[in-house]
Every structure is written in C-alpha cells, then in structure tokens.
Write an enzyme that holds these catalytic residues in place. Structure first.
Site, PDB file in Angstrom:
ATOM      1  N   ASP A  98      23.826 -27.742   9.244  1.00 30.83           N
ATOM      2  CA  ASP A  98      24.700 -26.598   8.952  1.00 30.83           C
ATOM      3  C   ASP A  98      24.192 -25.720   7.821  1.00 30.83           C
ATOM      4  OD1 ASP A  98      27.304 -26.930  10.717  1.00 30.83           O
ATOM      5  OD2 ASP A  98      26.624 -28.911  10.088  1.00 30.83           O
ATOM      6  N   ARG A 144      32.041 -30.842  -6.874  1.00 29.61           N
ATOM      7  CA  ARG A 144      32.074 -29.426  -6.486  1.00 29.61           C
ATOM      8  C   ARG A 144      32.006 -28.463  -7.662  1.00 29.61           C
ATOM      9  NH1 ARG A 144      29.844 -31.279  -2.394  1.00 29.61           N
ATOM     10  NH2 ARG A 144      31.176 -32.215  -0.810  1.00 29.61           N
ATOM     11  N   ASP A 174      36.826 -28.553   0.077  1.00 32.90           N
ATOM     12  CA  ASP A 174      35.628 -28.203  -0.687  1.00 32.90           C
ATOM     13  C   ASP A 174      35.425 -26.699  -0.813  1.00 32.90           C
ATOM     14  OD1 ASP A 174      34.925 -30.778  -1.418  1.00 32.90           O
ATOM     15  OD2 ASP A 174      33.857 -31.144   0.458  1.00 32.90           O
ATOM     16  N   SER A 186      31.583 -37.563   9.553  1.00 35.11           N
ATOM     17  CA  SER A 186      31.192 -36.608   8.530  1.00 35.11           C
ATOM     18  C   SER A 186      31.199 -37.368   7.206  1.00 35.11           C
ATOM     19  CB  SER A 186      32.208 -35.459   8.512  1.00 35.11           C
ATOM     20  OG  SER A 186      32.116 -34.796   7.282  1.00 35.11           O
TER      21      SER A 186
HETATM   22  N1  ARG Z   1      38.760 -35.660   1.423  1.00 34.24           N
HETATM   23  C1  ARG Z   1      37.854 -35.717   0.335  1.00 34.24           C
HETATM   24  C2  ARG Z   1      38.087 -34.594  -0.637  1.00 34.24           C
HETATM   25  O1  ARG Z   1      38.691 -33.614  -0.272  1.00 34.24           O
HETATM   26  C3  ARG Z   1      36.420 -35.809   0.765  1.00 34.24           C
HETATM   27  C4  ARG Z   1      35.910 -34.729   1.643  1.00 34.24           C
HETATM   28  C5  ARG Z   1      34.458 -34.929   1.851  1.00 34.24           C
HETATM   29  N2  ARG Z   1      33.889 -34.676   3.091  1.00 34.24           N
HETATM   30  C6  ARG Z   1      33.562 -35.557   4.052  1.00 34.24           C
HETATM   31  N3  ARG Z   1      32.686 -35.203   4.892  1.00 34.24           N
HETATM   32  N4  ARG Z   1      34.099 -36.712   4.154  1.00 34.24           N
HETATM   33  O2  ARG Z   1      37.680 -34.665  -1.768  1.00 34.24           O
END
Ligand code: ARG
Length: 400
Positions: A16, A97, A126, A177
C-alpha cells in the site's frame, strides 16, 4: 496543478505505501516523493525497504532510527500514566503515530516539502493520529492520504502497483493486518473479524503458547527510578535494551496476550489481538510500586487522569495542551516512585510477589498486628463517630 509539489511519505515497504508513490505522482500531480521509514523496532531489515522506495519512484529514501525516542519520549510517559485504553490495551500501536508524525514534519522542513502523506485508510484510528499530530506540529503542512480516497481493492492496488514496477507480494498474502514495533504486535482482520472465533496460534510471534512455556516459574526484579524502569535483576539497562530483554523473558512464559473488541474513534467496534509482553508487565509492576509510594488521595485521583490520558493517546491528541498539562501532573506524582518490584512469570500470568522502596510510605509500626503496633486504637472510636455522623443523622431523621 497537483495537490502538492514535494511530499514526504511515511513508508513501511508494504504494497500500500509503495503504491502511494506512483499514485501521488500520476494521479495527484505530485512532482517529488520523499519516503521516510522509521525504525521502531519492528524487526524488518530496513535497507531493502529503503531500496524498494527508490525502485518505486521515490527521489530520496530516508530511514530514521527512532527506537530510543519511541521508548523514552512516548512509551515511558505512557507507562508513568499506566495508560491502558478501555482498561486493557497498552496503546503500543497508538504511541508510535505521534512520533512518526514528528519525523515526517521534521523531514518536510529539512527538504522543503509542502505536504506529508501516509497510507492509512479512512476506517481506522491511525489516520486521525497522523493528521491531528501533523496539524499540531505544523498547521501549514498539507496532509495527503491517497488510500483514503483511491477506493481500490487489494487486488486493484496490487495491479496498479505492477504497472509501475512494484512487485506483487511473493507469499500468498496473509489474511491478517498486522502492526508491529518494539512494544508489541497488533493483529486484526481475516478470521479474527468474527469475535467468536478463537485466534489461531500462528498469529503470535512474541509470546509462546501456554503448552510450550516452562513448567517452573521464573522471576524478574524490575527497578524503577521516578516512574521509569531502569534495571532488570540489578542490571542497569538503557530503555531499548530493557524493553527488548523484558519482551523476551516475559514472552517465554506466554504473558502479554490480549483479545478484545475495542471502540475506535471513528465509531466502529473492532476485534483486535495484541501481544505486548514487556509493556503489560511494566504497567502492572509500575502500578504496584505506586501503591507503595503514593498517598491514597494521589493514587485515587490519578486513576481519573490515567483514564483521560489513555483516551487522549488513543484518539490522536498526544500533542495537545490538555495532554501537556496532564503530563505535568503525572510527572509530579512520579518523584518518589522509585524502587524494585519482583514479578513471578508462570504459564501466561505475571504476578507481583514483592515490592520495596527507599521512598516507601508503608509503615510496619502502623500496619502490624503484632506487639510492636503503634496505631492508636482508641482514636478510631472518635474518628468513626464523626465519619459516620451524617449517616447516623440521616438514619434518625428518615425513621421519624
Ligand atoms: N486498534 C489499534 C489502535 O488503534 C491497532 C491498530 C493497528 N493496526 C493493525 N493493523 N492491527 O491503536
């Protein structure tokens, strides 16, 4: 006229973010894409990632070693606040982040870019964390999020990339993911989308299955100075080394797995699996040391602050005036949170079995039931009379 001239793109090496490079140039008229890959301890070789960005059309491919800052400036402040979103998730992904946003903004200034970009879709948290952090750090920078707008399926994304020499993933791509860094792994999607489905053992990497853990318990003594972990078993360790070593020791015992349905900021409930071995034990140990070193009222008041603090991290408000004010409160409370916590690791469970501190408020003369007892028992009677007086009056009046 394109949407921007020169863009710094947050780059992971995946399909991506790779497709974002030609897409920004072809579809959105960007003249130059500079990529930035941050080393947050995700364990990937970053040299191939750096080269892949160049092959995909980046003019400059930056790699930032950000592990130390990640632990010192993001994870440890969160630890001081015992930050757990919805009481369970130690924010291992969320904490990365604001740091990546900072690196993007710094690179944009250094290379004279007028925009930064990321590969987040429109459904997650994110994107919020990136966009808000970037706005907080430099409100003049544009933020481009191609994957939020392009509307391509996975297959279409791969086909689009192939036109520009971005190879399709060699392995049959995983249904999951996954986000990974030094603090932990977040795993979602695929079979996990059914909250009733038990995760397959194959998804875990940092924590052993209980069936494979040692049959005898292990112990680790974690030393803290002013709320920050500084040693394991008397060995003083730098932040990254400490977290790395503790991940290994804790993960061996199958500790640090979380399976939860959480509430995203964008209104969606999502089922997520986390493995956060070191961080979950550090929070447990830190909280325990606070029980020895903070007064009752600070401990109780801090719980409310911790709740707000956790929500702010989750919801992308790391760089905000309220968060800075809460940091000041939390740091004030940590001045005497120094000492050692002894943790027993066994079969998926970490148990605190001992704690000690030069700064302890625990007073044996007052606590003991033995002969040395210094507590004035008679004083309790008058105290209880006054403490219970409103209740006594209420009872009398409501009987009348
Ligand atoms: N749900 C978690 C958060 O919002 C992790 C998101 C991360 N992405 C993934 N591909 N699991 O911080």
């Amino acid at each position: 006229m394109g949407r921007a001239k020169k863009v710094v793109l947050a780059y992971s090496g995946g399909v991506d973010t790779s497709v974002c490079i030609p897409y920004l140039k072809q579809e959105w008229g960007v003249e130059e894409v500079i990529t930035l890959a941050a080393d947050l301890g995700q364990g990937d070789e970053l040299e191939p990632v750096r080269e892949k960005a160049l092959k995909s059309g980046a003019s400059i491919s930056l790699v930032a070693d950000a592990q130390e800052s990640f632990v010192t400036d993001y994870a440890f402040p969160a630890l001081k606040a015992n930050a757990l979103y919805e009481n369970r998730y130690p924010l291992s992904t969320a904490l990365a982040r604001p740091l990546i946003a900072k690196l993007l903004v710094e690179a944009a200034v250094e290379y004279g870019a007028d925009a930064v970009a990321h590969g987040c879709t429109g459904k997650g948290n994110d994107q919020v964390r990136f966009d808000v952090s970037i706005a907080a750090l430099n409100p003049d920078l544009k933020v481009l999020a191609p994957a939020r707008e392009w509307g391509m399926s996975r297959e279409q994304t791969i086909a689009y990339g192939e036109q520009f020499g971005i190879p399709a993933p060699v392995k049959k791509s995983s249904p999951y993911s996954i986000d990974r860094n030094l603090l932990g792994r977040s795993i979602e999607a695929g079979p996990l989308e059914d909250p009733w489905t038990e995760p397959l053992e194959e998804i875990y990497q940092m924590t052993k299955a209980i069936a494979d853990t040692p049959d005898t318990p292990a112990y680790v003594e974690i030393g803290f100075e002013q709320g920050i972990p500084v040693s394991l078993d008397d060995q003083v360790l730098a932040p990254v080394a400490l977290v790395t070593a503790l991940n290994e020791r804790v993960g061996q015992h199958g500790i640090g797995r979380i399976d939860m349905v959480e509430n995203r900021l964008v209104g969606i409930k999502s089922r997520e699996i986390y493995e956060v071995p070191a961080l979950s034990v550090l929070i447990q140990a830190h909280r325990d040391l606070e029980s020895l070193t903070l007064t009752a009222d600070v401990t109780h008041y801090k719980r409310g602050i911790e709740e707000t603090y956790s929500q702010m991290i989750y919801n992308g408000l790391w760089y905000s005036p309220l968060k800075a004010a809460l940091d000041a409160f939390v740091n004030e409370t940590q001045k005497r949170v120094s000492g050692v916590v002894r943790v027993k690791l066994f079969k998926g469970v970490a148990t605190i079995v001992g704690r000690k501190s030069d700064k302890t408020l625990y007073t044996p003369d007052l606590a003991t039931y033995g002969a040395d007892d210094q507590f004035d028992h008679k004083a309790a009677e008058g105290f209880i009379y006054i403490w219970g007086l409103p209740t006594r009056v209420w009872s009398q009046r409501t009987r009348e």
